[in-house]
Design a protein around this motif. Structure first.
Motif, PDB file in Angstrom:
ATOM      1  N   TRP A  48       0.835  -1.211   0.000  1.00  0.00           N
ATOM      2  CA  TRP A  48       0.000   0.000   0.000  1.00  0.00           C
ATOM      3  C   TRP A  48       0.866   1.255   0.000  1.00  0.00           C
ATOM      4  O   TRP A  48       0.570   2.223  -0.727  1.00  0.00           O
ATOM      5  CB  TRP A  48      -0.929  -0.028   1.208  1.00  0.00           C
ATOM      6  CG  TRP A  48      -1.874   1.123   1.282  1.00  0.00           C
ATOM      7  CD1 TRP A  48      -3.051   1.266   0.608  1.00  0.00           C
ATOM      8  CD2 TRP A  48      -1.735   2.307   2.082  1.00  0.00           C
ATOM      9  NE1 TRP A  48      -3.649   2.459   0.932  1.00  0.00           N
ATOM     10  CE2 TRP A  48      -2.867   3.115   1.835  1.00  0.00           C
ATOM     11  CE3 TRP A  48      -0.770   2.745   2.982  1.00  0.00           C
ATOM     12  CZ2 TRP A  48      -3.057   4.352   2.467  1.00  0.00           C
ATOM     13  CZ3 TRP A  48      -0.945   3.978   3.612  1.00  0.00           C
ATOM     14  CH2 TRP A  48      -2.075   4.753   3.342  1.00  0.00           C
ATOM     15  N   LEU A  49       1.948   1.274   0.763  1.00  0.00           N
ATOM     16  CA  LEU A  49       2.864   2.412   0.776  1.00  0.00           C
ATOM     17  C   LEU A  49       3.457   2.652  -0.611  1.00  0.00           C
ATOM     18  O   LEU A  49       3.613   3.799  -1.053  1.00  0.00           O
ATOM     19  CB  LEU A  49       3.990   2.174   1.786  1.00  0.00           C
ATOM     20  CG  LEU A  49       3.627   2.274   3.264  1.00  0.00           C
ATOM     21  CD1 LEU A  49       4.757   1.724   4.130  1.00  0.00           C
ATOM     22  CD2 LEU A  49       3.298   3.707   3.671  1.00  0.00           C
ATOM     23  N   LEU A  50       3.757   1.558  -1.310  1.00  0.00           N
ATOM     24  CA  LEU A  50       4.275   1.675  -2.669  1.00  0.00           C
ATOM     25  C   LEU A  50       3.210   2.176  -3.633  1.00  0.00           C
ATOM     26  O   LEU A  50       3.447   3.093  -4.423  1.00  0.00           O
ATOM     27  CB  LEU A  50       4.798   0.311  -3.143  1.00  0.00           C
ATOM     28  CG  LEU A  50       6.155  -0.134  -2.616  1.00  0.00           C
ATOM     29  CD1 LEU A  50       6.398  -1.603  -2.960  1.00  0.00           C
ATOM     30  CD2 LEU A  50       7.274   0.743  -3.184  1.00  0.00           C
ATOM     31  N   GLU A  51       2.029   1.563  -3.557  1.00  0.00           N
ATOM     32  CA  GLU A  51       0.939   1.932  -4.460  1.00  0.00           C
ATOM     33  C   GLU A  51       0.565   3.398  -4.322  1.00  0.00           C
ATOM     34  O   GLU A  51       0.319   4.095  -5.319  1.00  0.00           O
ATOM     35  CB  GLU A  51      -0.276   1.050  -4.172  1.00  0.00           C
ATOM     36  CG  GLU A  51      -1.516   1.400  -4.985  1.00  0.00           C
ATOM     37  CD  GLU A  51      -2.762   0.708  -4.471  1.00  0.00           C
ATOM     38  OE1 GLU A  51      -3.869   1.165  -4.813  1.00  0.00           O
ATOM     39  OE2 GLU A  51      -2.640  -0.275  -3.717  1.00  0.00           O
ATOM     40  N   LYS A  52       0.529   3.889  -3.093  1.00  0.00           N
ATOM     41  CA  LYS A  52       0.133   5.276  -2.842  1.00  0.00           C
ATOM     42  C   LYS A  52       1.309   6.246  -2.925  1.00  0.00           C
ATOM     43  O   LYS A  52       1.126   7.450  -2.710  1.00  0.00           O
ATOM     44  CB  LYS A  52      -0.541   5.389  -1.468  1.00  0.00           C
ATOM     45  CG  LYS A  52      -1.817   4.555  -1.337  1.00  0.00           C
ATOM     46  CD  LYS A  52      -2.854   4.949  -2.364  1.00  0.00           C
ATOM     47  CE  LYS A  52      -4.102   4.101  -2.263  1.00  0.00           C
ATOM     48  NZ  LYS A  52      -5.085   4.421  -3.323  1.00  0.00           N
ATOM     49  N   ARG A  53       2.503   5.741  -3.222  1.00  0.00           N
ATOM     50  CA  ARG A  53       3.698   6.570  -3.373  1.00  0.00           C
ATOM     51  C   ARG A  53       3.983   7.410  -2.122  1.00  0.00           C
ATOM     52  O   ARG A  53       4.434   8.546  -2.202  1.00  0.00           O
ATOM     53  CB  ARG A  53       3.575   7.475  -4.605  1.00  0.00           C
ATOM     54  CG  ARG A  53       3.457   6.697  -5.916  1.00  0.00           C
ATOM     55  CD  ARG A  53       3.305   7.613  -7.120  1.00  0.00           C
ATOM     56  NE  ARG A  53       2.043   8.347  -7.077  1.00  0.00           N
ATOM     57  CZ  ARG A  53       1.944   9.664  -7.043  1.00  0.00           C
ATOM     58  NH1 ARG A  53       3.025  10.418  -7.021  1.00  0.00           N
ATOM     59  NH2 ARG A  53       0.756  10.249  -7.010  1.00  0.00           N
ATOM     60  N   LEU A  54       3.745   6.794  -0.963  1.00  0.00           N
ATOM     61  CA  LEU A  54       3.962   7.520   0.288  1.00  0.00           C
ATOM     62  C   LEU A  54       5.426   7.498   0.727  1.00  0.00           C
ATOM     63  O   LEU A  54       5.861   8.340   1.517  1.00  0.00           O
ATOM     64  CB  LEU A  54       3.070   6.935   1.386  1.00  0.00           C
ATOM     65  CG  LEU A  54       1.598   7.321   1.238  1.00  0.00           C
ATOM     66  CD1 LEU A  54       0.722   6.450   2.114  1.00  0.00           C
ATOM     67  CD2 LEU A  54       1.394   8.788   1.579  1.00  0.00           C
ATOM     68  N   GLU A  62      14.013  -0.964   1.689  1.00  0.00           N
ATOM     69  CA  GLU A  62      15.079  -1.043   2.684  1.00  0.00           C
ATOM     70  C   GLU A  62      14.601  -0.876   4.120  1.00  0.00           C
ATOM     71  O   GLU A  62      15.147  -1.499   5.042  1.00  0.00           O
ATOM     72  CB  GLU A  62      16.148   0.018   2.387  1.00  0.00           C
ATOM     73  CG  GLU A  62      17.370  -0.082   3.284  1.00  0.00           C
ATOM     74  CD  GLU A  62      18.505   0.824   2.839  1.00  0.00           C
ATOM     75  OE1 GLU A  62      19.551   0.828   3.524  1.00  0.00           O
ATOM     76  OE2 GLU A  62      18.343   1.528   1.820  1.00  0.00           O
ATOM     77  N   TYR A  63      13.554  -0.059   4.330  1.00  0.00           N
ATOM     78  CA  TYR A  63      13.223   0.335   5.699  1.00  0.00           C
ATOM     79  C   TYR A  63      11.830  -0.066   6.200  1.00  0.00           C
ATOM     80  O   TYR A  63      11.626  -0.142   7.421  1.00  0.00           O
ATOM     81  CB  TYR A  63      13.357   1.856   5.851  1.00  0.00           C
ATOM     82  CG  TYR A  63      14.748   2.369   5.628  1.00  0.00           C
ATOM     83  CD1 TYR A  63      15.763   2.125   6.549  1.00  0.00           C
ATOM     84  CD2 TYR A  63      15.062   3.108   4.488  1.00  0.00           C
ATOM     85  CE1 TYR A  63      17.048   2.601   6.351  1.00  0.00           C
ATOM     86  CE2 TYR A  63      16.346   3.590   4.275  1.00  0.00           C
ATOM     87  CZ  TYR A  63      17.342   3.332   5.206  1.00  0.00           C
ATOM     88  OH  TYR A  63      18.610   3.796   5.012  1.00  0.00           O
ATOM     89  N   ALA A  64      10.862  -0.288   5.309  1.00  0.00           N
ATOM     90  CA  ALA A  64       9.467  -0.414   5.759  1.00  0.00           C
ATOM     91  C   ALA A  64       9.276  -1.495   6.811  1.00  0.00           C
ATOM     92  O   ALA A  64       8.664  -1.258   7.857  1.00  0.00           O
ATOM     93  CB  ALA A  64       8.542  -0.651   4.568  1.00  0.00           C
ATOM     94  N   ASP A  65       9.779  -2.694   6.560  1.00  0.00           N
ATOM     95  CA  ASP A  65       9.580  -3.775   7.528  1.00  0.00           C
ATOM     96  C   ASP A  65      10.284  -3.474   8.840  1.00  0.00           C
ATOM     97  O   ASP A  65       9.741  -3.726   9.925  1.00  0.00           O
ATOM     98  CB  ASP A  65      10.073  -5.102   6.963  1.00  0.00           C
ATOM     99  CG  ASP A  65       9.179  -5.637   5.851  1.00  0.00           C
ATOM    100  OD1 ASP A  65       8.122  -5.016   5.578  1.00  0.00           O
ATOM    101  OD2 ASP A  65       9.546  -6.661   5.238  1.00  0.00           O
TER     102      ASP A  65
END
Length: 361
Positions: A48-54, A62-65
């Motif tokens: 979702w972070l990727l899809e919404k370009r947040l 590298e960092y999300a998880d």
């Protein structure tokens, strides 16, 4: 350490907590739990972070998880339906990204960008369906999460949530002005502001969809329920201050209970840390008593009627989640890369943020 994907209860952890931040009462009296949906939650929120370009794709990878945003929510709303937890977790991830944009706008003196974002968020909160395709990813992402949250309960709940989050946006504006002017709030002023910027009422509101039941005012405003809810949120906010103090001093922050104590009460850094720690420990201890009062309220509500049984069960679920908040917040601060300032190249600049003002190009 990552959360345990195969269990809803965690009794041991490999994380080493610094002695100054270790709270034996949390480790002994608040067993850690995790929603079984967590592995998919983490994956879906990352997508979702990727899809919404947040966040830029490289930073998500590298960092999300390692930021553990989904772990925090999966350890809190453990009784929520999967789709409810997903909506809450995406909203929570958005909140962290918004907090980072707010910080970068202050650091880089982008007052105009912040002013426009503030007005757009107010508008998206009132009419999310009209903003899901906004060119600023932060506005569009917010509208997406709000629209999903608004579908969980009634219009009455939606209006309450909106009222509470409008106040959060305005509190962030006060923080912007305070930091721009170098103004450190006094202790009581700071505590009142912190209840808004930490969004105490929002996380408490979200207990209801996670329990699948909207609570009437007579229950939500009952002193027993309100005290338990407030203590869980105060613990979280003040423990965050305790863990964030090095990061925020490095970043010339003015909003931290420790910083207010040093500035206005004349405490040394060591004394301020001790004072915040004492407040945090008292919150945990007082919650154990407040929890019993709230559970007695749930028992009294369950009067033998179908409605009484429903409300009593919902209150018990909400109080159980309040308890979860203690352990989830505690371990989050020792697992999330958000607080590992000693590992950053620049202690004042988180490596997972971007300095551009998105949506203003």
């Amino acid at each position: 350490m990552q959360a345990f994907p195969r269990s809803t209860t965690v009794t041991r952890t490999a994380v080493v907590v610094p002695p100054s931040l270790a709270l034996p009462v949390i480790e002994s009296a608040f067993p850690r739990r995790l929603h079984p949906y967590w592995p998919r939650l983490q994956e879906n929120t990352r997508l979702w972070l990727l899809e919404k370009r947040l966040m830029p794709a490289d930073k998500v990878h590298e960092y999300a998880d390692g930021l553990c945003y989904t772990d925090l929510m999966a350890g809190y709303y453990t009784s929520a339906a999967d789709e409810v937890l997903q909506a809450i977790a995406d909203y929570s991830a958005w909140f962290f990204v918004w907090d980072d944009r707010h910080d970068r706008d202050i650091v880089h003196g982008r007052a105009g960008d912040w002013r426009r974002l503030r007005h757009r968020l107010h508008a998206a909160l009132d009419a999310p369906g009209h903003h899901v395709h906004h060119p600023d990813p932060l506005v569009a992402g917010f509208a997406d999460t709000v629209l999903r949250l608004y579908g969980l309960l009634s219009r009455t709940w939606n209006l309450r949530f909106a009222r509470h989050f409008h106040a959060v946006i305005e509190a962030y504006d006060r923080e912007f002005r305070n930091r721009t002017e170098g103004y450190v709030p006094g202790v009581e002023e700071y505590l009142a502001l912190r209840r808004l910027t930490f969004a105490h009422r929002i996380w408490t509101d979200l207990l209801e969809p996670s329990a699948g039941c909207e609570l009437p005012d007579a229950v939500r405003k009952n002193p027993a329920y309100r005290r338990a809810a407030l203590l869980s949120q105060e613990f979280a906010a003040w423990y965050n201050d305790l863990c964030s103090l090095p990061k925020e001093i490095a970043g010339d922050e003015v909003h931290n209970l420790g910083i207010s104590l040093i500035t206005h009460e004349g405490l040394t850094l060591e004394e301020a840390v001790d004072d915040v720690r004492r407040r945090v420990e008292e919150c945990a201890g007082e919650f154990l008593d407040a929890e019993q009062d709230a559970l007695r309220l749930a028992h009294d509500i369950d009067d033998g009627t179908a409605r009484g049984a429903e409300l009593g069960a919902a209150v018990r679920t909400c109080v159980d989640a309040m308890r979860n908040w203690f352990s989830s917040v505690y371990w989050f601060h020792h697992e999330s890369g958000r607080y590992m300032v000693d590992n950053w190249d620049d202690r004042s600049t988180p490596p997972y943020v971007t300095n551009e003002a998105a949506g203003e190009k």
